[in-house]
Design an enzyme around this catalytic site. Structure first.
Site, PDB file in Angstrom:
ATOM      1  N   LYS A  70       0.867  -1.195   0.000  1.00  0.00           N
ATOM      2  CA  LYS A  70       0.000   0.000   0.000  1.00  0.00           C
ATOM      3  C   LYS A  70       0.890   1.226   0.000  1.00  0.00           C
ATOM      4  O   LYS A  70       2.034   1.172   0.474  1.00  0.00           O
ATOM      5  CB  LYS A  70      -0.863   0.014   1.274  1.00  0.00           C
ATOM      6  CG  LYS A  70      -2.116   0.857   1.157  1.00  0.00           C
ATOM      7  CD  LYS A  70      -3.245   0.034   0.592  1.00  0.00           C
ATOM      8  CE  LYS A  70      -4.506   0.827   0.380  1.00  0.00           C
ATOM      9  NZ  LYS A  70      -5.631  -0.057   0.112  1.00  0.00           N
TER      10      LYS A  70
ATOM     11  N   ASP B 152      -7.178   4.335  -4.120  1.00  0.00           N
ATOM     12  CA  ASP B 152      -7.788   4.190  -2.801  1.00  0.00           C
ATOM     13  C   ASP B 152      -8.411   5.573  -2.542  1.00  0.00           C
ATOM     14  O   ASP B 152      -8.662   6.322  -3.506  1.00  0.00           O
ATOM     15  CB  ASP B 152      -6.733   3.790  -1.740  1.00  0.00           C
ATOM     16  CG  ASP B 152      -7.357   3.268  -0.445  1.00  0.00           C
ATOM     17  OD1 ASP B 152      -7.765   2.106  -0.403  1.00  0.00           O
ATOM     18  OD2 ASP B 152      -7.466   4.037   0.536  1.00  0.00           O
TER      19      ASP B 152
HETATM   20  N1  GLU Z   1      -7.464   0.212  -2.501  1.00  0.00           N
HETATM   21  C1  GLU Z   1      -8.234  -0.956  -2.801  1.00  0.00           C
HETATM   22  C2  GLU Z   1      -8.235  -1.899  -1.618  1.00  0.00           C
HETATM   23  O1  GLU Z   1      -8.251  -1.435  -0.483  1.00  0.00           O
HETATM   24  C3  GLU Z   1      -7.864  -1.599  -4.133  1.00  0.00           C
HETATM   25  C4  GLU Z   1      -6.431  -1.997  -4.292  1.00  0.00           C
HETATM   26  C5  GLU Z   1      -6.091  -2.475  -5.697  1.00  0.00           C
HETATM   27  O2  GLU Z   1      -6.952  -2.534  -6.564  1.00  0.00           O
HETATM   28  O3  GLU Z   1      -4.911  -2.791  -5.886  1.00  0.00           O
HETATM   29  O4  GLU Z   1      -8.271  -3.094  -1.728  1.00  0.00           O
END
Ligand code: GLU
Length: 449
Positions: free
Chosen positions: A122, A162
């Site tokens: 992340k 996100d």
């Molecule tokens: N931010 C999203 C999550 O919390 C998607 C992450 C992604 O698609 O890589 O899963």
């Protein structure tokens, strides 16, 4: 277990959200470690709670007045046992290393549950896109990618969106990556449709959340038809959670943002939802404007110092928190029960505090943790990666069918793991145990690296 927690807290005493996410996993996987001496001897808990790599960098950019601004950028590459690091980028003033580490930690187990080959990571920045012009957002994204590009790649680390990062930001980030690397590859997901994005990716987190809720209801011989739902947030996840609830015959009576919430007793319909999408995605407005357009609805400003959010006090059958972490506390959970809520499905990451979760589970509510219920978003990101690798794109029906199948499979995996460990229909225990076992087995297969 206490040792692990004091190790984690001792190393980074200020990272509260990270401690919270770790504590919840550690507590629920204890029986797995009790049964397996190799896991203990191999220090799997010590290893999964320490990121493989943390990148922190300066992001300098110039605002529209010519003033130089400096933000901080992060990418936490948490675990690559199952595949390239995968997870979104969050641009929000609250972002710090602890927040990104909690999100990366959750992402590892969520991605493990999707059935696809993705590790967990992340990233993000404390940059606040609110009120910034397109030019400012572009310059910020370009500066951010000016450093991030050397740490990512289609087989290394694949970021996505996100909070605060949507199609616009992904476009600017991708453009800069392409320029610096001189390659057009699937290095980011959530791309626009005409240059490598996947159909259903925008809808995926919300749709997946509702598919998961429908699966939970089915175990009781019920459906969403006629059920009233409290939804929080008004961004991508809340919008498509609402859309799917309406499609399945349910009723959505609330939406919110960080200033307050709207209560629409008549319920949203397709026309009202279309307006919310326009308001939030195109006009970049605030949810209180909803009541100017639909005066039968009521807007309530929420005082952040209040010990609860009145949104969760309205009577309903289901609640889908789709805004942000720790938005449902103990008092809110009690209010949900008081109002008749029997199902809580987390569209956001860790929206319920640990004591709220305890109250919900103890009272027999069908409770789905975010790492299971909102895994549809990253799952369709995985499908976007697959399509990019093939240089093909699948039709809408195919992606949606695969998403539905994946959510069904995650639901079953949670139930099977919970029942194997004598936890009945406890989805929290099931999700943590199933997600954890797959990751640590892969780690052990790959040796001490
Ligand atoms: N931010 C999203 C999550 O919390 C998607 C992450 C992604 O698609 O890589 O899963």
């Amino acid at each position: 277990m206490d040792e692990i927690m004091s190790l984690v807290k001792g190393r980074d005493p200020e990272q509260r959200e990270f401690h919270q996410a770790v504590q919840e996993v550690v507590e629920t996987v204890k029986p797995v470690l009790d049964r397996n001496a190799a896991y203990r001897q191999q220090g799997v808990l010590e290893r999964v709670t320490e990121p493989e790599r943390v990148i922190m960098f300066r992001v300098p950019w110039q605002d529209d007045d010519g003033q130089v601004q400096v933000n901080r950028g992060f990418r936490v590459q948490m675990n690559s046992a199952l595949g390239p690091y995968k997870g979104g980028l969050r641009f929000h003033p609250s972002v710090n290393l602890g927040i990104i580490k909690f999100l990366a930690f959750e992402q590892v187990f969520k991605n493990s549950l999707t059935t696809l080959a993705m590790g967990g990571g992340k990233g993000g920045s404390d940059f606040n896109p609110k009120g910034r012009s397109d030019g400012e957002v572009m310059r910020f994204c370009q500066s951010f990618m000016g450093e991030l590009y050397r740490h990512i790649g289609p087989d290394t680390d694949v970021p996505a969106g996100d909070i605060g990062v949507g199609a616009r930001e992904i476009g600017y980030l991708f453009g800069m990556y392409k320029k610096l690397s001189n390659e057009f590859t699937g290095v980011l997901t959530g791309k626009s449709l005409n240059w490598g994005g996947s159909l259903i990716r925008p809808e995926a987190t919300g749709y997946g959340n509702v598919y998961f809720a429908a699966e939970m209801l089915e175990t009781q011989g019920e459906t969403l038809e006629g059920k009233s739902c409290l939804v929080s947030g008004s961004g991508n996840v809340a919008q498509y959670t609402t859309e799917k609830i309406l499609e399945l015959g349910g009723k959505v009576v609330t939406l919110s943002d960080s200033s307050g919430y709207i209560y629409d007793e008549e319920g949203l319909d397709c026309e009202k939802l279309r307006y919310v999408k326009e308001l939030k995605n195109v006009m970049r407005g605030r949810i209180k404007e909803y009541v100017e357009k639909y005066p039968n609805a009521v807007y309530t400003a929420v005082d952040p110092t209040l010990d609860h959010n009145p949104l969760w006090s309205h009577p309903a059958d289901c609640a889908m928190p789709c805004a942000t972490q720790n938005e449902v506390n103990k008092v809110d959970a009690e209010n949900l029960l008081q109002g008749g809520v029997r199902l809580v499905s987390e569209g956001a990451n860790m929206p319920c505090t640990p004591d709220a979760v305890d109250i919900l589970i103890d009272s027999g509510v069908l409770y789905a943790p975010g790492k299971a219920a909102n895994a549809g978003g990253v799952a369709v990101s995985g499908l976007e990666m697959a399509q990019n690798s093939m240089r093909l794109s699948w039709p809408r029906e195919e992606v949606d069918a695969r998403l539905k199948q994946i959510m069904k499979c995650i639901h079953k995996t949670c139930l099977d793991a919970a029942s194997e460990y004598g936890a009945g229909q406890n989805y929290l225990v099931g999700a943590n145990i199933a997600g954890f076992i797959k990751v640590v087995n892969a780690m052990l297969d790959q040796g001490l690296v």
